[in-house]
Design a protein around this motif. Structure first.
Motif, PDB file in Angstrom:
ATOM      1  N   LEU A   9       1.038  -1.198  -0.023  1.00 35.65           N
ATOM      2  CA  LEU A   9       0.098   0.042  -0.100  1.00 35.65           C
ATOM      3  C   LEU A   9       0.965   1.215  -0.047  1.00 35.65           C
ATOM      4  O   LEU A   9       0.576   2.296  -0.795  1.00 35.65           O
ATOM      5  CB  LEU A   9      -1.039   0.225   1.242  1.00 35.65           C
ATOM      6  N   LEU A  10       1.954   1.425   0.790  1.00 38.81           N
ATOM      7  CA  LEU A  10       2.693   2.184   0.807  1.00 38.81           C
ATOM      8  C   LEU A  10       3.662   2.666  -0.590  1.00 38.81           C
ATOM      9  O   LEU A  10       3.564   3.768  -1.169  1.00 38.81           O
ATOM     10  CB  LEU A  10       4.039   2.080   1.849  1.00 38.81           C
ATOM     11  N   ALA A  11       3.788   1.489  -1.444  1.00 38.90           N
ATOM     12  CA  ALA A  11       4.462   1.786  -2.715  1.00 38.90           C
ATOM     13  C   ALA A  11       3.459   2.066  -3.664  1.00 38.90           C
ATOM     14  O   ALA A  11       3.597   3.020  -4.334  1.00 38.90           O
ATOM     15  CB  ALA A  11       4.787   0.222  -3.190  1.00 38.90           C
ATOM     16  N   ILE A  12       2.161   1.684  -3.687  1.00 39.12           N
ATOM     17  CA  ILE A  12       0.960   2.391  -4.437  1.00 39.12           C
ATOM     18  C   ILE A  12       0.814   3.743  -4.227  1.00 39.12           C
ATOM     19  O   ILE A  12       0.721   4.403  -5.052  1.00 39.12           O
ATOM     20  CB  ILE A  12      -0.167   1.467  -4.031  1.00 39.12           C
ATOM     21  N   LEU A  13       0.843   4.210  -2.947  1.00 35.87           N
ATOM     22  CA  LEU A  13       0.787   5.428  -2.690  1.00 35.87           C
ATOM     23  C   LEU A  13       1.975   6.339  -3.111  1.00 35.87           C
ATOM     24  O   LEU A  13       1.851   7.499  -3.605  1.00 35.87           O
ATOM     25  CB  LEU A  13       0.661   5.603  -0.678  1.00 35.87           C
ATOM     26  N   THR A  14       3.200   5.839  -2.902  1.00 35.71           N
ATOM     27  CA  THR A  14       4.470   6.548  -3.685  1.00 35.71           C
ATOM     28  C   THR A  14       4.082   6.548  -5.110  1.00 35.71           C
ATOM     29  O   THR A  14       4.584   7.512  -5.547  1.00 35.71           O
ATOM     30  CB  THR A  14       5.511   5.672  -3.124  1.00 35.71           C
ATOM     31  N   LEU A  15       3.598   5.365  -5.513  1.00 38.06           N
ATOM     32  CA  LEU A  15       3.413   5.522  -7.171  1.00 38.06           C
ATOM     33  C   LEU A  15       2.427   6.554  -7.369  1.00 38.06           C
ATOM     34  O   LEU A  15       2.510   7.499  -8.436  1.00 38.06           O
ATOM     35  CB  LEU A  15       3.183   4.321  -7.691  1.00 38.06           C
ATOM     36  N   VAL A  16       1.344   7.026  -6.782  1.00 39.00           N
ATOM     37  CA  VAL A  16       0.324   7.715  -7.071  1.00 39.00           C
ATOM     38  C   VAL A  16       0.898   9.146  -6.891  1.00 39.00           C
ATOM     39  O   VAL A  16       0.658  10.061  -7.623  1.00 39.00           O
ATOM     40  CB  VAL A  16      -0.719   7.536  -6.206  1.00 39.00           C
ATOM     41  N   VAL A  17       1.654   9.465  -5.879  1.00 34.45           N
ATOM     42  CA  VAL A  17       2.343  10.678  -5.521  1.00 34.45           C
ATOM     43  C   VAL A  17       3.328  10.850  -6.715  1.00 34.45           C
ATOM     44  O   VAL A  17       3.566  12.034  -7.139  1.00 34.45           O
ATOM     45  CB  VAL A  17       3.092  10.686  -4.225  1.00 34.45           C
ATOM     46  N   THR A  18       4.201  10.106  -7.112  1.00 38.16           N
ATOM     47  CA  THR A  18       4.912  10.052  -8.101  1.00 38.16           C
ATOM     48  C   THR A  18       4.434  10.517  -9.668  1.00 38.16           C
ATOM     49  O   THR A  18       4.800  11.572 -10.283  1.00 38.16           O
ATOM     50  CB  THR A  18       5.895   9.016  -8.396  1.00 38.16           C
ATOM     51  N   VAL A  19       3.349  10.045  -9.727  1.00 43.33           N
ATOM     52  CA  VAL A  19       2.833  10.096 -11.021  1.00 43.33           C
ATOM     53  C   VAL A  19       1.938  11.662 -11.123  1.00 43.33           C
ATOM     54  O   VAL A  19       2.197  12.486 -12.008  1.00 43.33           O
ATOM     55  CB  VAL A  19       1.490   9.344 -11.224  1.00 43.33           C
ATOM     56  N   ALA A  20       1.553  12.172  -9.760  1.00 41.47           N
ATOM     57  CA  ALA A  20       0.975  13.555  -9.194  1.00 41.47           C
ATOM     58  C   ALA A  20       2.118  14.584  -9.710  1.00 41.47           C
ATOM     59  O   ALA A  20       1.917  15.653 -10.380  1.00 41.47           O
ATOM     60  CB  ALA A  20       0.412  13.568  -8.227  1.00 41.47           C
ATOM     61  N   ALA A  21       3.315  13.992  -9.184  1.00 41.22           N
ATOM     62  CA  ALA A  21       4.401  14.866  -9.299  1.00 41.22           C
ATOM     63  C   ALA A  21       4.951  15.117 -10.658  1.00 41.22           C
ATOM     64  O   ALA A  21       5.306  16.156 -11.301  1.00 41.22           O
ATOM     65  CB  ALA A  21       5.515  14.408  -8.715  1.00 41.22           C
ATOM     66  N   VAL A  22       4.864  14.120 -11.528  1.00 40.14           N
ATOM     67  CA  VAL A  22       5.347  13.994 -12.935  1.00 40.14           C
ATOM     68  C   VAL A  22       4.426  14.857 -13.686  1.00 40.14           C
ATOM     69  O   VAL A  22       4.729  15.693 -14.550  1.00 40.14           O
ATOM     70  CB  VAL A  22       5.571  12.546 -13.503  1.00 40.14           C
ATOM     71  N   VAL A  23       3.063  14.767 -13.329  1.00 42.92           N
ATOM     72  CA  VAL A  23       2.119  15.604 -14.387  1.00 42.92           C
ATOM     73  C   VAL A  23       2.280  16.981 -13.626  1.00 42.92           C
ATOM     74  O   VAL A  23       2.464  18.001 -14.922  1.00 42.92           O
ATOM     75  CB  VAL A  23       0.408  15.230 -13.834  1.00 42.92           C
ATOM     76  N   ALA A  24       2.603  17.113 -12.371  1.00 42.41           N
ATOM     77  CA  ALA A  24       2.667  18.499 -11.937  1.00 42.41           C
ATOM     78  C   ALA A  24       3.910  19.264 -12.643  1.00 42.41           C
ATOM     79  O   ALA A  24       4.145  20.486 -13.371  1.00 42.41           O
ATOM     80  CB  ALA A  24       2.869  18.857 -10.753  1.00 42.41           C
ATOM     81  N   LEU A  25       5.253  18.411 -13.019  1.00 39.66           N
ATOM     82  CA  LEU A  25       6.384  18.956 -13.761  1.00 39.66           C
ATOM     83  C   LEU A  25       6.103  19.243 -15.273  1.00 39.66           C
ATOM     84  O   LEU A  25       6.685  20.160 -15.765  1.00 39.66           O
ATOM     85  CB  LEU A  25       7.426  18.005 -13.540  1.00 39.66           C
ATOM     86  N   VAL A  26       5.450  18.328 -15.752  1.00 41.06           N
ATOM     87  CA  VAL A  26       5.366  18.229 -17.268  1.00 41.06           C
ATOM     88  C   VAL A  26       4.191  19.246 -17.712  1.00 41.06           C
ATOM     89  O   VAL A  26       4.621  20.073 -18.574  1.00 41.06           O
ATOM     90  CB  VAL A  26       4.579  17.041 -17.672  1.00 41.06           C
TER      91      VAL A  26
END
Length: 170
Positions: A9-26
């Motif tokens: 679950l922590l890995a899934i949360l980390t993945l979601v946060v990472t995707v959100a960060a990438v979207v914000a960066l892009v």
């Protein structure tokens, strides 16, 4: 196992946060608060991955294979590197953190490939092969997959930290 589910679950949360960060960066829409918390969050992600890997090897008794060790070598120093950078508010830490994360990601990708195609493993340690799936949560999260997610999250957090606040909405 409850710990595997929690770590998954922590890995899934980390993945979601990472995707959100990438979207914000892009999209170049990085809020100032995201930039300001990126390094402390990256430190926590590296610490969580370090503690998780130590739990698996020292408590659960899963011996790390050679590729796991290489992935650990790329993640463990990130706790100190990102922790010091967060404390100093060093937005240039990406110069150290990203190369380490990329090295870990490369080993993770290869480890994932040989988990799926064990015949590619080559001369692996027969007493502790890299093809053993010690953990598989939600049908896809293995230890090297979680290391891959960690590496991606650390890259995203250091890139978020270096964004220019003048170009992002407040």
């Amino acid at each position: 196992m409850v710990v595997n589910r929690f770590v998954g679950l922590l890995a899934i949360l980390t993945l979601v946060v990472t995707v959100a960060a990438v979207v914000a960066l892009v999209t170049r829409r990085v809020p100032v608060w995201a930039r300001d918390v990126a390094l402390p969050v990256g430190t926590l992600i590296a610490l969580g991955a370090t503690l998780g890997s130590l739990y698996y090897s020292e408590v659960a008794g899963y011996p790390p294979c050679t590729l796991c060790w290489y992935q650990r070598i790329a993640i463990y120093p990130q706790v100190v590197v990102l922790g010091v950078a967060a404390w100093r508010r060093d937005r240039e830490v990406w110069r150290t953190s990203i190369p380490l994360a990329l090295i870990g990601i490369a080993f993770s990708v290869w480890h994932i490939v040989i988990e799926q195609v064990p015949s590619l493993a080559g001369p692996c340690d027969p007493s502790n092969p890299c093809t053993i799936l010690w953990v598989e949560e939600f049908g896809f999260l293995t230890i090297p997959t979680m290391a891959l997610v960690t590496g991606a999250a650390l890259i995203a957090s250091t890139l978020l930290a270096r964004t220019d606040p003048d170009r992002s909405p407040r």
